[in-house]
Design an enzyme around this catalytic site. Structure first.
Site, PDB file in Angstrom:
ATOM      1  N   CYS A 150       0.851  -1.207   0.000  1.00 24.09           N
ATOM      2  CA  CYS A 150       0.000   0.000   0.000  1.00 24.09           C
ATOM      3  C   CYS A 150       0.885   1.256   0.000  1.00 24.09           C
ATOM      4  O   CYS A 150       0.533   2.261  -0.627  1.00 24.09           O
ATOM      5  CB  CYS A 150      -0.956  -0.013   1.192  1.00 24.09           C
ATOM      6  SG  CYS A 150      -2.372  -1.115   0.958  1.00 24.09           S
ATOM      7  N   HIS A 162      -6.368  -3.225  -0.928  1.00 21.67           N
ATOM      8  CA  HIS A 162      -5.714  -4.052   0.089  1.00 21.67           C
ATOM      9  C   HIS A 162      -6.610  -5.216   0.485  1.00 21.67           C
ATOM     10  O   HIS A 162      -7.668  -5.041   1.072  1.00 21.67           O
ATOM     11  CB  HIS A 162      -5.361  -3.224   1.333  1.00 21.67           C
ATOM     12  CG  HIS A 162      -4.675  -4.046   2.384  1.00 21.67           C
ATOM     13  ND1 HIS A 162      -3.307  -4.164   2.463  1.00 21.67           N
ATOM     14  CD2 HIS A 162      -5.177  -4.834   3.365  1.00 21.67           C
ATOM     15  CE1 HIS A 162      -2.996  -4.974   3.462  1.00 21.67           C
ATOM     16  NE2 HIS A 162      -4.112  -5.392   4.021  1.00 21.67           N
ATOM     17  N   ASN A 214       0.993 -17.371  -2.765  1.00 16.89           N
ATOM     18  CA  ASN A 214       1.376 -17.942  -1.482  1.00 16.89           C
ATOM     19  C   ASN A 214       0.355 -17.442  -0.461  1.00 16.89           C
ATOM     20  O   ASN A 214      -0.046 -16.275  -0.503  1.00 16.89           O
ATOM     21  CB  ASN A 214       2.782 -17.491  -1.081  1.00 16.89           C
ATOM     22  CG  ASN A 214       3.831 -17.957  -2.078  1.00 16.89           C
ATOM     23  OD1 ASN A 214       3.636 -18.947  -2.773  1.00 16.89           O
ATOM     24  ND2 ASN A 214       4.930 -17.234  -2.159  1.00 16.89           N
ATOM     25  N   HIS A 267      -0.774 -10.893  -3.758  1.00 19.55           N
ATOM     26  CA  HIS A 267       0.012 -10.635  -4.959  1.00 19.55           C
ATOM     27  C   HIS A 267       0.217 -11.951  -5.680  1.00 19.55           C
ATOM     28  O   HIS A 267       0.430 -12.988  -5.073  1.00 19.55           O
ATOM     29  CB  HIS A 267       1.352  -9.974  -4.626  1.00 19.55           C
ATOM     30  CG  HIS A 267       2.138 -10.630  -3.534  1.00 19.55           C
ATOM     31  ND1 HIS A 267       1.780 -10.559  -2.202  1.00 19.55           N
ATOM     32  CD2 HIS A 267       3.270 -11.374  -3.581  1.00 19.55           C
ATOM     33  CE1 HIS A 267       2.656 -11.222  -1.477  1.00 19.55           C
ATOM     34  NE2 HIS A 267       3.571 -11.743  -2.285  1.00 19.55           N
ATOM     35  N   HIS A 318       2.481 -14.126  -8.015  1.00 18.97           N
ATOM     36  CA  HIS A 318       3.862 -14.265  -8.485  1.00 18.97           C
ATOM     37  C   HIS A 318       3.846 -14.701  -9.941  1.00 18.97           C
ATOM     38  O   HIS A 318       3.168 -15.675 -10.289  1.00 18.97           O
ATOM     39  CB  HIS A 318       4.622 -15.315  -7.670  1.00 18.97           C
ATOM     40  CG  HIS A 318       4.869 -14.915  -6.251  1.00 18.97           C
ATOM     41  ND1 HIS A 318       6.056 -14.334  -5.842  1.00 18.97           N
ATOM     42  CD2 HIS A 318       4.087 -14.983  -5.150  1.00 18.97           C
ATOM     43  CE1 HIS A 318       5.976 -14.083  -4.542  1.00 18.97           C
ATOM     44  NE2 HIS A 318       4.810 -14.467  -4.088  1.00 18.97           N
TER      45      HIS A 318
END
Ligand SMILES: [Zn+2]
Length: 102
Positions: free
Chosen positions: A5, A44, A83, A96, A98
């Protein structure tokens, strides 16, 4: 505020690979492959387990960003990975995706 953020708010400088109103893509600071990018929603959401029904589109959109990146950099294959939680390897508690390629 979490580190992603802070990056999104430009409180921490970064050089995004891609950015639009809903997403930002940055290179992983500790790459585990030749190409290792993180596709991050600007909203978020702490973990995939914290997703609600209203987050479906924003999370689904991460894959479309990844698809477009793959076309842009012309690789022959790639891996996408989430993850979840610390024991699942999640280091920042803001979801997020990857993007990994060699
Ligand atoms: Zn965050």
């Amino acid at each position: 505020m979490c580190i992603f953020c802070s990056i999104i708010a430009h409180e921490i400088p970064s050089t995004p690979v891609y950015e639009d109103e809903n997403y930002i893509v940055i290179n992983d600071l500790h790459p585990k492959a030749r190409i290792h990018m993180l596709v991050i929603p600007k909203k978020h959401i702490a973990t995939i387990s914290d997703m609600t029904n209203v987050d479906q589109n924003i999370v689904g959109g991460l894959f479309l960003i990844a698809r477009d990146l793959a076309h842009k950099i012309q690789i022959s294959g790639y891996k996408l990975q989430f993850n979840v939680w610390k024991d699942g390897g999640q280091e920042v508690m803001h979801i997020h995706l990857h993007f990994l390629a060699n």
